[in-house]
Design an enzyme around this catalytic site. Sequence first.
Site, PDB file in Angstrom:
ATOM      1  N   GLY A   1      -2.990 -16.403  -2.555  1.00  0.00           N
ATOM      2  CA  GLY A   1      -3.469 -15.661  -1.381  1.00  0.00           C
ATOM      3  C   GLY A   1      -4.576 -16.425  -0.685  1.00  0.00           C
ATOM      4  O   GLY A   1      -5.410 -17.051  -1.323  1.00  0.00           O
TER       5      GLY A   1
ATOM      6  N   ARG B   1      -5.634  -6.853  -8.084  1.00  0.00           N
ATOM      7  CA  ARG B   1      -4.345  -6.624  -8.758  1.00  0.00           C
ATOM      8  C   ARG B   1      -4.508  -6.141 -10.199  1.00  0.00           C
ATOM      9  O   ARG B   1      -3.974  -5.114 -10.584  1.00  0.00           O
ATOM     10  CB  ARG B   1      -3.540  -7.911  -8.708  1.00  0.00           C
ATOM     11  CG  ARG B   1      -2.196  -7.779  -9.383  1.00  0.00           C
ATOM     12  CD  ARG B   1      -1.486  -9.093  -9.389  1.00  0.00           C
ATOM     13  NE  ARG B   1      -0.900  -9.393  -8.098  1.00  0.00           N
ATOM     14  CZ  ARG B   1      -0.851 -10.602  -7.565  1.00  0.00           C
ATOM     15  NH1 ARG B   1      -1.418 -11.608  -8.179  1.00  0.00           N
ATOM     16  NH2 ARG B   1      -0.267 -10.803  -6.418  1.00  0.00           N
TER      17      ARG B   1
ATOM     18  N   HIS C   1      -5.192  -6.408   3.305  1.00  0.00           N
ATOM     19  CA  HIS C   1      -5.518  -7.776   3.715  1.00  0.00           C
ATOM     20  C   HIS C   1      -6.738  -7.883   4.626  1.00  0.00           C
ATOM     21  O   HIS C   1      -7.231  -8.994   4.847  1.00  0.00           O
ATOM     22  CB  HIS C   1      -4.287  -8.423   4.371  1.00  0.00           C
ATOM     23  CG  HIS C   1      -3.172  -8.613   3.399  1.00  0.00           C
ATOM     24  ND1 HIS C   1      -2.284  -7.611   3.106  1.00  0.00           N
ATOM     25  CD2 HIS C   1      -2.832  -9.667   2.626  1.00  0.00           C
ATOM     26  CE1 HIS C   1      -1.427  -8.047   2.193  1.00  0.00           C
ATOM     27  NE2 HIS C   1      -1.737  -9.289   1.883  1.00  0.00           N
TER      28      HIS C   1
ATOM     29  N   ARG D   1       2.947 -18.770  -2.283  1.00  0.00           N
ATOM     30  CA  ARG D   1       2.951 -18.402  -3.705  1.00  0.00           C
ATOM     31  C   ARG D   1       4.112 -19.099  -4.427  1.00  0.00           C
ATOM     32  O   ARG D   1       4.722 -18.545  -5.327  1.00  0.00           O
ATOM     33  CB  ARG D   1       3.040 -16.887  -3.851  1.00  0.00           C
ATOM     34  CG  ARG D   1       1.822 -16.141  -3.330  1.00  0.00           C
ATOM     35  CD  ARG D   1       1.744 -14.739  -3.857  1.00  0.00           C
ATOM     36  NE  ARG D   1       0.632 -13.979  -3.297  1.00  0.00           N
ATOM     37  CZ  ARG D   1      -0.615 -14.000  -3.754  1.00  0.00           C
ATOM     38  NH1 ARG D   1      -0.918 -14.761  -4.790  1.00  0.00           N
ATOM     39  NH2 ARG D   1      -1.549 -13.278  -3.198  1.00  0.00           N
TER      40      ARG D   1
ATOM     41  N   ASP E   1     -11.466 -12.661 -10.726  1.00  0.00           N
ATOM     42  CA  ASP E   1     -11.039 -12.391 -12.109  1.00  0.00           C
ATOM     43  C   ASP E   1     -10.785 -13.660 -12.933  1.00  0.00           C
ATOM     44  O   ASP E   1     -10.135 -13.614 -13.975  1.00  0.00           O
ATOM     45  CB  ASP E   1      -9.787 -11.489 -12.115  1.00  0.00           C
ATOM     46  CG  ASP E   1      -8.620 -12.094 -11.359  1.00  0.00           C
ATOM     47  OD1 ASP E   1      -8.764 -13.217 -10.813  1.00  0.00           O
ATOM     48  OD2 ASP E   1      -7.558 -11.449 -11.292  1.00  0.00           O
TER      49      ASP E   1
ATOM     50  N   ARG F   1      -9.473  -9.786   3.040  1.00  0.00           N
ATOM     51  CA  ARG F   1      -9.311 -11.240   2.894  1.00  0.00           C
ATOM     52  C   ARG F   1      -9.469 -11.993   4.198  1.00  0.00           C
ATOM     53  O   ARG F   1      -9.601 -13.214   4.208  1.00  0.00           O
ATOM     54  CB  ARG F   1      -7.913 -11.525   2.342  1.00  0.00           C
ATOM     55  CG  ARG F   1      -7.867 -11.623   0.901  1.00  0.00           C
ATOM     56  CD  ARG F   1      -6.602 -12.101   0.287  1.00  0.00           C
ATOM     57  NE  ARG F   1      -5.505 -12.586   1.030  1.00  0.00           N
ATOM     58  CZ  ARG F   1      -4.233 -12.429   0.624  1.00  0.00           C
ATOM     59  NH1 ARG F   1      -3.976 -11.786  -0.482  1.00  0.00           N
ATOM     60  NH2 ARG F   1      -3.252 -12.945   1.312  1.00  0.00           N
TER      61      ARG F   1
ATOM     62  N   THR G   1     -10.390 -16.829  -5.604  1.00  0.00           N
ATOM     63  CA  THR G   1      -9.726 -15.534  -5.488  1.00  0.00           C
ATOM     64  C   THR G   1     -10.721 -14.476  -5.061  1.00  0.00           C
ATOM     65  O   THR G   1     -11.856 -14.447  -5.563  1.00  0.00           O
ATOM     66  CB  THR G   1      -9.024 -15.060  -6.786  1.00  0.00           C
ATOM     67  OG1 THR G   1      -8.646 -13.686  -6.626  1.00  0.00           O
ATOM     68  CG2 THR G   1      -9.880 -15.168  -8.026  1.00  0.00           C
ATOM     69  N   ILE G   2     -10.285 -13.614  -4.141  1.00  0.00           N
ATOM     70  CA  ILE G   2     -11.177 -12.510  -3.768  1.00  0.00           C
ATOM     71  C   ILE G   2     -11.335 -11.571  -4.955  1.00  0.00           C
ATOM     72  O   ILE G   2     -12.303 -10.845  -5.046  1.00  0.00           O
ATOM     73  CB  ILE G   2     -10.678 -11.725  -2.531  1.00  0.00           C
ATOM     74  CG1 ILE G   2      -9.287 -11.124  -2.759  1.00  0.00           C
ATOM     75  CG2 ILE G   2     -10.698 -12.574  -1.289  1.00  0.00           C
ATOM     76  CD1 ILE G   2      -8.942 -10.009  -1.781  1.00  0.00           C
ATOM     77  N   ASP G   3     -10.371 -11.596  -5.888  1.00  0.00           N
ATOM     78  CA  ASP G   3     -10.393 -10.657  -7.022  1.00  0.00           C
ATOM     79  C   ASP G   3     -11.519 -10.965  -8.025  1.00  0.00           C
ATOM     80  O   ASP G   3     -11.880 -10.108  -8.816  1.00  0.00           O
ATOM     81  CB  ASP G   3      -9.052 -10.693  -7.774  1.00  0.00           C
ATOM     82  CG  ASP G   3      -7.915 -10.096  -6.957  1.00  0.00           C
ATOM     83  OD1 ASP G   3      -8.188  -9.623  -5.835  1.00  0.00           O
ATOM     84  OD2 ASP G   3      -6.765 -10.100  -7.430  1.00  0.00           O
TER      85      ASP G   3
ATOM     86  N   ASP H   1      -5.436 -17.956 -10.586  1.00  0.00           N
ATOM     87  CA  ASP H   1      -4.893 -18.278 -11.913  1.00  0.00           C
ATOM     88  C   ASP H   1      -3.478 -18.860 -11.867  1.00  0.00           C
ATOM     89  O   ASP H   1      -3.140 -19.724 -12.677  1.00  0.00           O
ATOM     90  CB  ASP H   1      -4.988 -17.085 -12.867  1.00  0.00           C
ATOM     91  CG  ASP H   1      -4.409 -15.812 -12.293  1.00  0.00           C
ATOM     92  OD1 ASP H   1      -4.009 -15.826 -11.116  1.00  0.00           O
ATOM     93  OD2 ASP H   1      -4.354 -14.808 -13.030  1.00  0.00           O
TER      94      ASP H   1
ATOM     95  N   GLU I   1      -6.195  -1.238  -5.910  1.00  0.00           N
ATOM     96  CA  GLU I   1      -4.728  -1.170  -5.743  1.00  0.00           C
ATOM     97  C   GLU I   1      -4.000  -1.203  -7.090  1.00  0.00           C
ATOM     98  O   GLU I   1      -2.908  -0.658  -7.228  1.00  0.00           O
ATOM     99  CB  GLU I   1      -4.239  -2.315  -4.860  1.00  0.00           C
ATOM    100  CG  GLU I   1      -4.574  -3.683  -5.460  1.00  0.00           C
ATOM    101  CD  GLU I   1      -4.001  -4.856  -4.702  1.00  0.00           C
ATOM    102  OE1 GLU I   1      -3.342  -4.657  -3.677  1.00  0.00           O
ATOM    103  OE2 GLU I   1      -4.230  -5.991  -5.165  1.00  0.00           O
TER     104      GLU I   1
ATOM    105  N   ARG J   1     -13.361  16.581   3.804  1.00  0.00           N
ATOM    106  CA  ARG J   1     -12.140  16.050   3.188  1.00  0.00           C
ATOM    107  C   ARG J   1     -12.473  15.140   2.002  1.00  0.00           C
ATOM    108  O   ARG J   1     -13.598  14.653   1.895  1.00  0.00           O
ATOM    109  CB  ARG J   1     -11.390  15.165   4.192  1.00  0.00           C
ATOM    110  CG  ARG J   1     -10.753  15.901   5.312  1.00  0.00           C
ATOM    111  CD  ARG J   1     -10.239  14.908   6.334  1.00  0.00           C
ATOM    112  NE  ARG J   1      -9.469  15.593   7.362  1.00  0.00           N
ATOM    113  CZ  ARG J   1      -9.214  15.089   8.560  1.00  0.00           C
ATOM    114  NH1 ARG J   1      -9.676  13.900   8.897  1.00  0.00           N
ATOM    115  NH2 ARG J   1      -8.489  15.769   9.424  1.00  0.00           N
TER     116      ARG J   1
HETATM  117  O1  F6P Z   1      -5.124 -13.124  -3.938  1.00  0.00           O
HETATM  118  C1  F6P Z   1      -5.411 -11.958  -4.549  1.00  0.00           C
HETATM  119  C2  F6P Z   1      -4.783 -10.783  -3.800  1.00  0.00           C
HETATM  120  O2  F6P Z   1      -5.471 -10.558  -2.593  1.00  0.00           O
HETATM  121  C3  F6P Z   1      -4.734  -9.536  -4.660  1.00  0.00           C
HETATM  122  O3  F6P Z   1      -5.915  -8.806  -4.584  1.00  0.00           O
HETATM  123  C4  F6P Z   1      -3.540  -8.827  -4.073  1.00  0.00           C
HETATM  124  O4  F6P Z   1      -2.907  -8.012  -5.039  1.00  0.00           O
HETATM  125  C5  F6P Z   1      -2.624  -9.942  -3.678  1.00  0.00           C
HETATM  126  O5  F6P Z   1      -3.439 -11.074  -3.479  1.00  0.00           O
HETATM  127  C6  F6P Z   1      -1.821  -9.659  -2.436  1.00  0.00           C
HETATM  128  O6  F6P Z   1      -0.962 -10.712  -2.232  1.00  0.00           O
HETATM  129  P1  F6P Z   1      -0.148 -10.967  -0.897  1.00  0.00           P
HETATM  130  O7  F6P Z   1      -1.106 -11.470   0.132  1.00  0.00           O
HETATM  131  O8  F6P Z   1       0.862 -11.983  -1.294  1.00  0.00           O
HETATM  132  O9  F6P Z   1       0.452  -9.648  -0.491  1.00  0.00           O
END
Ligand code: F6P
Length: 340
Positions: free
Chosen positions: A10, A169, A270, A70, A127, A273, A123-125, A101, A219, A160
Site C-alpha cells: 500500500g 489489517r 484510504h 501488491r 505493525d 493514507r 506501513t501506516i499500520d 511485511d 477494520e 447518535r
Molecule cells: O498498507 C496497509 C493497509 O493500508 C492496511 O491498513 C489495509 O488493510 C490495506 O493496506 C488496504 O489495502 P489496499 O489499498 O490494497 O486496499
Amino acid sequence: MRVGILTGGGDCPGLNAVIRGIVKSAPKNVEIIGIMHGWKGLIEKEYIELTEDDVEGIHILGGTILGTSRTNPFKAPETRDKVLENIKILGLDALIAIGGDDTLSVAARYHAMGVKVVGVPKTIDNDISNTDYTFGFHTAVNVGADAIDRLHSTAKSHERIIFVELMGRDTGWITIEAGLAAGAHLILIPEFPMTIDEISEILDKRMKAKKYAVVAVAEGFKPTDFDSYVTVEEKTDEFGHIQLGGIAHVLSRIIREKTGYETRAVVLGHLLRGGTPTAFDRILGTKYGVHAMELVLNGEFGRMVALKGNDIISIPLEYGVSVKKFVPYEYYKLAMMFFG
Ligand code: F6P
C-alpha cells in the site's frame, strides 16, 4: 555502481521522502534506478533513471513517484526467476526494497538467494517488529484523530452512536492512537476482541449517561461472536490477505437492532493514507533513506533500517518481518480507562 529502488504494498505518506533521501545521499558515481510498481516492475522490466532533479521537493508529496503494487513474484517460479534475470540484465549491484511485511519478506527471500538487498520498513499500520515507528503511521493517526474530533459534534447534536472505522489489517495501532487522541468512547481493535453483548453494554451505559457516543473501530476488528451475526464473502490478494472494510457498517446495524439507539457508520479507509506526510513522517522517511544508502555503500546487505528511540539502526530483515508488532495489553488497558 547501480542501485535499484522499489516501493511495494500500500502507498504510504513518507515514501517519497525515502526515495529523495536515497538519491540525494548517493555519491556521484552511484546510479539510481527507480523500479516501477514494486516487484511487478522487476518482472516486467519497467524502470526509470532517477537523478537529483527528479527528486527535487518530492518529500512533501503523498503516494510514491515510483508507483506500487501488491505483486508477489514468488507466486510462480517463472515470475520468481524473471526478477533474478532482470536484476542481472539491469546490472543492479544492490536493491533497496521499501515496503511492509509482504515486500520485505520477498526481499528477505531474494537475499537468501544471493541478491544484495537492503530493506526500508513502511506501513501506516505500524505493525513491523523491532522498529519503534514506520513512516506514514503518524500521518494516518493525525488524519484519523481529526476525523474523530469532527464526529463528536454531529454525534452529540443528534444523540447518535457513530462508528468510525480506521485502517489496520491485523493490528489496532492507528485506531488506538487516533481514538485516544480524539477521545473516542470505545476503541475496538483486533488484538482485544469483545462480544456484541459487551459492546452493547458499554454503549448502553454511555448513551444513558451522555446521550451520544463515538466508537473507533479498526477494520480488522471482529467481535468474538461475529459469525453468529453475519457471513462474509472473503476476497484475497496475491499475498493471501482478505480485503477488509465495512465492520463499522456491520456494527452500526447490529447495535441499532439490539439497543434501539440511532447509529451511523463512517469508513475512513484510504483517506488515512492519502495526502501530504506530517513533518515527523517526512523526517523519518528522509533518515531511513539516507541510512539505507549508507548500508548499501558499506556492503551491509540482508538488513533493514529501523528506529530505536531517537536512533536509526539496522537489523536483519527477518527480525522485522517474522512476527507482527501488536498493541500490548498494557496500552489497551490505559485506553480502556477512557471508555464510556
Ligand atoms: O498498507 C496497509 C493497509 O493500508 C492496511 O491498513 C489495509 O488493510 C490495506 O493496506 C488496504 O489495502 P489496499 O489499498 O490494497 O486496499
